[in-house]
Design an enzyme around this catalytic site. Structure first.
Site, PDB file in Angstrom:
ATOM      1  N   HIS A 121       0.857  -1.195   0.000  1.00 44.34           N
ATOM      2  CA  HIS A 121       0.000   0.000   0.000  1.00 44.34           C
ATOM      3  C   HIS A 121       0.892   1.243   0.000  1.00 44.34           C
ATOM      4  O   HIS A 121       1.990   1.238   0.575  1.00 44.34           O
ATOM      5  CB  HIS A 121      -0.925   0.001   1.226  1.00 44.34           C
ATOM      6  CG  HIS A 121      -1.896   1.147   1.193  1.00 44.34           C
ATOM      7  ND1 HIS A 121      -1.592   2.380   1.715  1.00 44.34           N
ATOM      8  CD2 HIS A 121      -3.140   1.248   0.664  1.00 44.34           C
ATOM      9  CE1 HIS A 121      -2.629   3.192   1.520  1.00 44.34           C
ATOM     10  NE2 HIS A 121      -3.571   2.531   0.883  1.00 44.34           N
ATOM     11  N   GLU A 160      -3.364   2.485  -7.385  1.00 43.36           N
ATOM     12  CA  GLU A 160      -3.746   3.582  -6.500  1.00 43.36           C
ATOM     13  C   GLU A 160      -2.724   4.704  -6.643  1.00 43.36           C
ATOM     14  O   GLU A 160      -1.663   4.673  -5.992  1.00 43.36           O
ATOM     15  CB  GLU A 160      -3.761   3.102  -5.048  1.00 43.36           C
ATOM     16  CG  GLU A 160      -4.746   1.988  -4.792  1.00 43.36           C
ATOM     17  CD  GLU A 160      -5.175   1.982  -3.326  1.00 43.36           C
ATOM     18  OE1 GLU A 160      -6.349   2.281  -3.070  1.00 43.36           O
ATOM     19  OE2 GLU A 160      -4.340   1.713  -2.465  1.00 43.36           O
TER      20      GLU A 160
END
Ligand code: PEP
Length: 260
Positions: free
Chosen positions: A98, A170
């Site tokens: 992430h 992302e």
């Protein structure tokens, strides 16, 4: 029937145990009649909630994931959580790389690769997150950066494990409270480049690896994102953290995708 649409959320370091359990139960109640042959729903709460979380829901309805994982099974890794420990809890999905792990905690593509290989080896659904920074986008090198993150992050991944691999695109500049939503045109162009890199790595099988979009997804932009043919799912942060709002968002997005 087409491919399953994927919807999920990372709860980051926001909800404690009790709040996570009531969120999960509410989300399950609100979505339980939706066919899981057509969609998968996953939630990634904090480590300390996992043991209760996997028992609080039917994990066929809501897959429970971990936010990170060490690549080693055991050893001198103070503060880390191993794949074996996550298996013991019944967790079935692990998120790797992430943007906050990469940019706040300094994780590298080489470390993400070690984690991806370990997660796949242990049979987890492995969600590798990739994304370029605003600076990289400014230099016009987004696609190069993403290609590197994929080629390094997926180095030596065996084709036999591909059915457990998901990618989340992302963009760093689009995530979180200071995030700016990406345009649909940009998402389309980048998802195309990601699929091309995956094909370069794995041949035709690479194109079947689901690629989710995440970054300031909300009720206003979710439908236009998900209808893009190369967007296989939505990875939602802030707009998913109230179960009723997430249920409305994902229902509308699923309908929009089905309409095409
Ligand atoms: C994220 O942090 O992964 C994310 C997608 O957050 P948000 O939707 O809040 O931008």
């Amino acid at each position: 029937m087409g491919k399953k649409i994927l919807f999920g959320s990372n709860l980051k370091m926001y909800k404690g145990v009790e709040e996570t359990i009531s969120y999960l139960q509410e989300l399950q109640d609100l979505t339980k009649e939706m066919s899981r042959a057509e969609m998968e729903l996953f939630i990634i709460p904090s480590y300390v909630t996992l043991e209760r979380a996997v028992k609080a829901v039917d994990t066929k309805l809501i897959k429970i994931g971990a936010q990170n994982m060490c690549w080693e099974d055991a050893g001198q890794f103070t503060g880390e959580i191993s794949p074996v420990m996550l298996k013991e809890l019944g967790v079935s999905l692990v998120m790797i790389g992430h943007s906050e792990r990469r940019h706040v905690f300094g994780e590298t593509d080489v470390q993400e690769n070690q984690k991806v290989l370990a997660a796949l080896q242990h049979g987890f659904t492995t969600l590798l997150c990739i994304g370029e920074t605003a600076e990289e986008k400014g230099y016009g090198i987004s696609k190069e950066i993403l290609r590197i993150q994929l080629k390094k992050g997926l180095h030596q991944v065996s084709r036999k494990h591909l059915d457990h691999l998901w990618i989340a695109y992302e963009p760093v500049w689009s995530i979180g409270v200071a995030g700016v939503p990406a345009t649909v045109d940009y998402v389309r162009e980048i998802h195309q480049a990601i699929k091309e890199s995956l094909e370069e790595l794995f041949g035709a099988d690479g194109a079947n690896i689901p690629v989710l979009y995440g970054g300031s997804v909300n009720a206003d932009n979710a439908n236009e994102m998900i209808v893009e043919p190369l967007v296989d799912g939505l990875f939602v942060g802030r707009s998913a953290w109230q179960a009723d709002k997430f249920s409305v968002l994902l229902r509308a997005a699923k309908k929009a995708k089905e309409r095409g």
